[in-house]
Design an enzyme around this catalytic site. Structure first.
Site, PDB file in Angstrom:
ATOM      1  N   PHE A 195      15.164   6.568 -17.739  1.00  0.00           N
ATOM      2  CA  PHE A 195      15.692   6.476 -19.107  1.00  0.00           C
ATOM      3  C   PHE A 195      17.218   6.706 -19.072  1.00  0.00           C
ATOM      4  O   PHE A 195      17.753   7.506 -19.824  1.00  0.00           O
ATOM      5  CB  PHE A 195      15.025   7.492 -20.041  1.00  0.00           C
ATOM      6  CG  PHE A 195      13.522   7.463 -20.022  1.00  0.00           C
ATOM      7  CD1 PHE A 195      12.814   6.509 -20.752  1.00  0.00           C
ATOM      8  CD2 PHE A 195      12.805   8.381 -19.260  1.00  0.00           C
ATOM      9  CE1 PHE A 195      11.424   6.492 -20.738  1.00  0.00           C
ATOM     10  CE2 PHE A 195      11.416   8.370 -19.242  1.00  0.00           C
ATOM     11  CZ  PHE A 195      10.725   7.420 -19.986  1.00  0.00           C
ATOM     12  N   ASP A 216      16.037   1.788 -17.088  1.00  0.00           N
ATOM     13  CA  ASP A 216      15.863   1.852 -18.538  1.00  0.00           C
ATOM     14  C   ASP A 216      15.200   0.559 -18.995  1.00  0.00           C
ATOM     15  O   ASP A 216      15.256  -0.458 -18.286  1.00  0.00           O
ATOM     16  CB  ASP A 216      17.216   2.035 -19.238  1.00  0.00           C
ATOM     17  CG  ASP A 216      17.074   2.641 -20.633  1.00  0.00           C
ATOM     18  OD1 ASP A 216      17.254   3.858 -20.767  1.00  0.00           O
ATOM     19  OD2 ASP A 216      16.762   1.891 -21.578  1.00  0.00           O
ATOM     20  N   SER A 217      14.593   0.592 -20.177  1.00  0.00           N
ATOM     21  CA  SER A 217      13.937  -0.610 -20.711  1.00  0.00           C
ATOM     22  C   SER A 217      14.866  -1.423 -21.596  1.00  0.00           C
ATOM     23  O   SER A 217      14.504  -2.516 -22.032  1.00  0.00           O
ATOM     24  CB  SER A 217      12.687  -0.223 -21.507  1.00  0.00           C
ATOM     25  OG  SER A 217      13.032   0.605 -22.600  1.00  0.00           O
ATOM     26  N   ASP A 264      14.878  11.856 -18.780  1.00  0.00           N
ATOM     27  CA  ASP A 264      15.543  12.086 -20.067  1.00  0.00           C
ATOM     28  C   ASP A 264      15.035  11.072 -21.089  1.00  0.00           C
ATOM     29  O   ASP A 264      15.774  10.202 -21.549  1.00  0.00           O
ATOM     30  CB  ASP A 264      17.060  11.975 -19.900  1.00  0.00           C
ATOM     31  CG  ASP A 264      17.816  12.314 -21.185  1.00  0.00           C
ATOM     32  OD1 ASP A 264      17.249  13.024 -22.038  1.00  0.00           O
ATOM     33  OD2 ASP A 264      18.971  11.867 -21.331  1.00  0.00           O
ATOM     34  N   CYS A 304      13.921  15.956 -26.153  1.00  0.00           N
ATOM     35  CA  CYS A 304      14.768  16.075 -27.340  1.00  0.00           C
ATOM     36  C   CYS A 304      13.939  16.098 -28.622  1.00  0.00           C
ATOM     37  O   CYS A 304      14.455  15.853 -29.715  1.00  0.00           O
ATOM     38  CB  CYS A 304      15.800  14.950 -27.383  1.00  0.00           C
ATOM     39  SG  CYS A 304      15.097  13.289 -27.425  1.00  0.00           S
TER      40      CYS A 304
END
Length: 360
Positions: A195, A216-217, A264, A304
């Site tokens: 991520f 990452d996507s 993350d 988060c």
């Protein structure tokens, strides 16, 4: 609650039993959070109030902000200005007024910021979904001066490109700034950054690692990450697009090994009703990551989701470690950067959890 004749976004006196005064708040006519306390005193809320609170916020940043041109200047309740976010990117500011009260006070706030900071431009990034609960429009607008499409800033000795008009959050993720350097202190060998977004962790790890694979996507985020890599002339970081859950499963099946893994992810728990599913997601991703680490390996894992407590997150990671057959030593328990202050009596201000762990 007696709403009386209070108008949306107005400032109201809050009273308790027997008409005992509690303080002064902004009133919202549509949100589940009808009142957001501005002061524990009954007082007039006008331009001078915002000038004082903004000056106090700026003074706190002078104390805690180091080695960066980009940081959070106002962190909502953490600066006793609920529903207001202000981020600084060098000579430019990004503003978010997230409830009816702060929206009504926007002109005062902008005026005070111009006086306090003297920025070249201020953009209002009011394109966040939470404003729909306040029956406020989703919009992005320059409210002072001029703001370029891309702003370059220095953070921890590295250069990053921030899209203040369309980028994630207000341009880039600022809350992990101090965690980037903490992770780099322990990073080693071949690293996997999951991520990665615009490459924050990956680029900080590069100086300490043999190589960094960052995943990452989002193709758009990765394009910015690649620009950041080139701007810093870093050659040992490679970005590629993939679904992180699938990638970790495939790497575990192929017996791939890394010395450092970063997790993350975005918030898995957007509300309390999503906590059970979020817990499963956090456990699964940590389990898959731990299978890629051998003795001495470093795992930096984050959440988060403010609905997920640090205690719950620690328990989830511990369960993942047991299932993976790994024993973990806690090197550091961290939270968001100090320019995102936490109020002890407002648990919502403590949302970011970051664990630095070592396989023993």
């Amino acid at each position: 609650m007696d709403r009386g004749d209070a108008a949306p976004g107005s400032t109201v006196k809050v009273t308790g039993p027997h008409a005992r005064p509690i303080g002064t708040a902004h009133y919202s006519s549509s949100s589940q959070i009808a009142l957001r306390l501005l002061s524990r005193e009954v007082q007039e809320i006008a331009r001078d109030f915002f000038a004082q609170r903004l000056a106090q916020a700026e003074q706190h940043r002078r104390l805690v902000v180091r080695d960066t041109e980009a940081y959070r200047l106002v962190h909502g309740e953490g600066d006793r200005l609920p529903a207001l976010v202000v981020d600084r990117y060098g000579d430019y500011l990004v503003l978010q007024t997230l409830d009816q009260g702060m929206e009504a006070a926007k002109e005062w706030i902008v005026s005070c910021l111009v006086e306090l900071i003297a920025p070249k431009g201020i953009v209002a990034r009011n394109d966040v979904a939470v404003r729909t609960h306040e029956q406020l429009p989703l919009e992005t607008a320059t409210v002072f001066g001029e703001v370029p499409a891309i702003v370059s800033i220095r953070m921890n000795g590295l250069e990053f490109r921030a899209d203040l008009l369309r980028g994630q959050k207000t341009g880039i993720f600022l809350d992990q700034r101090q965690n980037y350097t903490a992770a780099a202190r322990y990073a080693q060998g071949r690293a996997l950054d999951c991520f990665t977004s615009t490459g924050g962790f990956a680029l900080h790890l590069a100086a300490k690692c043999e190589s960094v694979e960052a995943v990452d996507s989002s193709a758009a985020a990765l394009a910015t990450a690649e620009e950041n890599r080139k701007a810093n002339q870093i050659s040992n970081v490679e970005f590629h697009e993939a679904d992180v859950f699938e990638l970790l499963t495939g790497y575990a099946a192929a017996a791939r090994q890394f010395s450092t893994v970063i997790l993350d992810p975005p918030a898995f728990a957007k509300s309390r009703r999503h906590l059970e599913g979020a817990a499963r997601g956090y456990k699964e991703i940590n389990l898959r990551a731990l299978r890629l680490l051998g003795p001495g390996g470093i795992l930096v894992t984050c959440s988060c989701s403010h609905h997920l407590s640090e205690a719950a997150f620690l328990e989830i990671v511990a369960e993942a470690a047991l299932d993976a057959g790994r024993e973990l030593r806690v090197l550091e328990r961290r939270t968001q950067a100090q320019d995102h202050p936490i109020l002890l009596t407002v648990p919502e201000t403590h949302y970011l959890k970051c664990l630095v762990l070592q396989v023993v």
